[in-house]
Scaffold this motif. Structure first.
Motif: not given
Length: 621
Positions: A532-560
């Motif tokens: 996920y993210g290509k379609q958001r282009g440069s407005d969603w670009f994060s040159a540094v930091t950030s996170l992608t993580e899976y969570h079991d309790d809701k079978d979900s993916v959290v993105v920051y």
């Protein structure tokens, strides 16, 4: 005498009004010690901020009773999010009463509790009642920086939240930047090098899905900017299986529970220095710390402090169990990615005047010639050649997976210090690593053909589909519940700088992605299963930091996407737009998020994650 009598009467009347009809107050005196503070309800007084670190928590003291069957509900503001949780007997004894979490700041909170109280000589009684707890506003020292709006946590805007995720609470760890008078003004000089001066401000808070702050940690009470061993950027927050939080800062790593109770606060073992980015809670109760070496002898005979290139394993008591000295395991002189990094945004060393600039061979040589060491993007031990920003343990084969930003690679390394595989562009890896480089495949296992150096694959361009590597990525996190000794699922935030081992012609061509890979560790193949993210282009670009993580309790993916919105005018060398971090949560496999929260006026984001109150207060469940 008349004036004194009148004053006494006024004070007495004011006191009674302030207490209210349902409160009790007893004063000590000649008759002996008495309870001389306000109490509510049938058990005891309310102790706000009981340990001094969590101002939006309280304890309803047990009043001498043994409490069990406890349930707590924070009554929400109109249209707000209800926080409700059970408290087991063990936690009631730990806190000498009922722990209250999730109070609104600067608000007269209503808290509903139910419990059974017992004491010798008294009949057990089950009680349901309400308490009123008034809090003050957020009391953290503001940064004073221009982009900060109001309170340190800025403006929180909830753009979308599906019902399934409406009960979430998210811990957010953001970094408002350098603060004159609070950031360290020191460097290591014996031996030289290290990243001690990398000491900006930071904070951690919890928001609900209505955008309300429901908890924060009082970092002003924790940090001492005048003491180099008690200051640093707070990073690497993780919620342990016992519900408490671990993280590190500078020369220390700590563990506190959500009520602010200190479990430990330790200085790094003396052989290591400069914690940042990542603290992993291993399944066996040990901790993996991303640190550096306090003193390493280089092949040229020079002694240096290294930079972000050592993983240390410590046990529950802080004893060193093992370490991974990456400058001995990997190739600290691989320069292909280093030379294509945008020097305007090397992690949190944001320098708009260097936007778009890349290093030359001459500049690398000059650093060697001048014995220049420290937190600088370059090659060799004593410089920021690896920039490891996450580490995760795999118990299936007693290995670690690291994310090396400055190698644009996610790498698995065994307990024997041997590389098992490398997920990243093939360009520039020496002969000893050639058989460790993963082969991209499609969903049917067919080989995906890339360019000769496997730097540009079909998904390299900013369009849908295809495969691509991660570039200057963060958080190479194993999805434990979907991983076994043969197949490993890996989630990462692909920041996207130096994509394809080059800088694009235009800055607004850059983009970031959240991405999940499936790695067959026997066949040495890697399949991209979600992005996920290509379609958001440069407005969603994060040159540094950030996170992608899976969570079991809701079978979900959290993105920051933690620095979305922060871009630079390369021609003028100035920032264009302040960072506006965005938190998303997706159902597994979904193309669009079920939750979307935006933060403004809070500075650079680092990481964010769901927080479980069940883990924190109900260990027996």
């Amino acid at each position: 005498m008349k004036k004194k009598t009148l004053l006494s009467a006024v004070l007495s009347a004011s006191l009674l009004v302030g207490i209210g009809a349902t409160s009790a107050l007893a004063m000590g005196g000649p008759s002996g010690p008495k309870v001389d503070y306000q109490t509510q309800g049938k058990i005891g007084a309310v102790k706000l901020n009981p340990y001094g670190f969590s101002p939006l928590t309280a304890i309803i003291m047990n009043g001498g009773y043994v409490l069990k069957d406890i349930k707590v509900t924070i009554v929400p503001k109109e249209g707000g999010q209800t926080i409700s949780y059970a408290v087991d007997d063990q936690m009631a004894k730990t806190y000498a009463g009922i722990p209250v979490f999730g109070l609104y700041p600067a608000y007269k909170n209503t808290v509903e509790v139910s419990y059974t109280k017992s004491a010798v000589g008294f009949k057990d009684e089950t009680v349901t009642e309400k308490y009123t707890i008034t809090t003050s506003g957020v009391g953290l020292t503001p940064s004073g920086l221009l982009f900060q709006e109001g309170v340190p946590f800025g403006k929180v805007t909830v753009k979308k939240v599906d019902k399934e995720f409406a009960d979430r609470l998210y811990l957010v760890n953001n970094l408002p930047g350098k603060m004159p008078g609070r950031s360290s003004q020191a460097t290591w000089n014996n031996p030289s090098g290290g990243a001690l001066e990398w000491n900006d401000d930071s904070f951690a808070f919890i928001v609900d899905t209505q955008g309300e702050v429901r908890w924060y940690f009082d970092k002003d009470k924790l940090l001492d900017p005048g003491n180099i061993y008690k200051t640093g950027i707070q990073m690497g927050f993780r919620q342990n299986k016992d519900g408490a939080l671990t993280w590190g800062y500078g020369q220390r790593y700590v563990k506190y529970d959500l009520m602010g109770r200190e479990i430990f606060n330790r200085q790094l073992p003396l052989a290591y220095n400069d914690f940042s980015h990542s603290l992993d809670n291993m399944q066996n109760g040990h901790y993996l710390l991303r640190a550096a070496s306090s003193n390493t002898k280089r092949p040229d005979g020079k002694n240096v402090r290294t930079v972000r290139d050592v993983i240390v394993e410590v046990d529950e008591n802080g004893y060193v169990v093992d370490d991974w000295r990456l400058f001995e395991i990997l190739d600290p002189y691989r320069k292909d990615i280093i030379m294509t990094l945008d020097q305007g945004a090397v992690c949190l060393n944001i320098d708009a005047s260097a936007a778009g600039h890349t290093l030359s061979e001459a500049e690398l040589a000059e650093m060697d010639k001048n014995d220049q060491f420290g937190d600088i993007a370059s090659t060799g031990p004593g410089r920021n050649w690896a920039h490891v920003n996450s580490v995760d343990y795999d118990p299936n084969d007693d290995s670690i997976v690291i994310s090396s930003r400055h190698q644009s690679a996610m790498i698995k390394i065994g307990r024997d210090k041997q590389v098992k595989w490398i997920a990243g562009a093939h360009k520039g890896w020496g002969e000893k690593f050639k058989d460790k480089l993963l082969q991209p495949v499609d969903s049917k296992g067919n080989k995906i053909v890339c360019d000769d150096e496997y730097s540009k694959c079909p998904g390299y361009l900013n369009d849908e589909g295809g495969f691509d590597w991660t570039w200057t990525q963060h958080t190479a996190f194993i999805i434990d519940s979907k991983t076994n000794k043969d197949i490993l699922y890996l989630a990462a935030f692909d920041n996207g700088d130096a994509r394809g081992v080059e800088q694009p012609a235009l800055a607004d061509m850059k983009y970031s992605r959240a991405v999940i890979y499936k790695i067959d560790q026997n066949k040495m193949t890697i399949e991209q299963v979600w992005e996920y993210g290509k379609q958001r282009g440069s407005d969603w670009f994060s040159a540094v930091t950030s996170l992608t993580e899976y969570h079991d309790d809701k079978d979900s993916v959290v993105v920051y996407s933690a620095t979305a919105g922060m871009q630079f005018d390369i021609a003028k060398g100035v920032p264009v737009g302040d960072p506006a971090p965005e938190l998303l949560e997706f159902k597994w496999g979904a193309k669009e998020p079920s939750l979307q929260i935006r933060f403004e006026g809070t500075g650079i984001g680092y990481q964010a994650m769901p927080i479980s109150l069940e883990k924190a207060f109900n260990h027996k469940k």
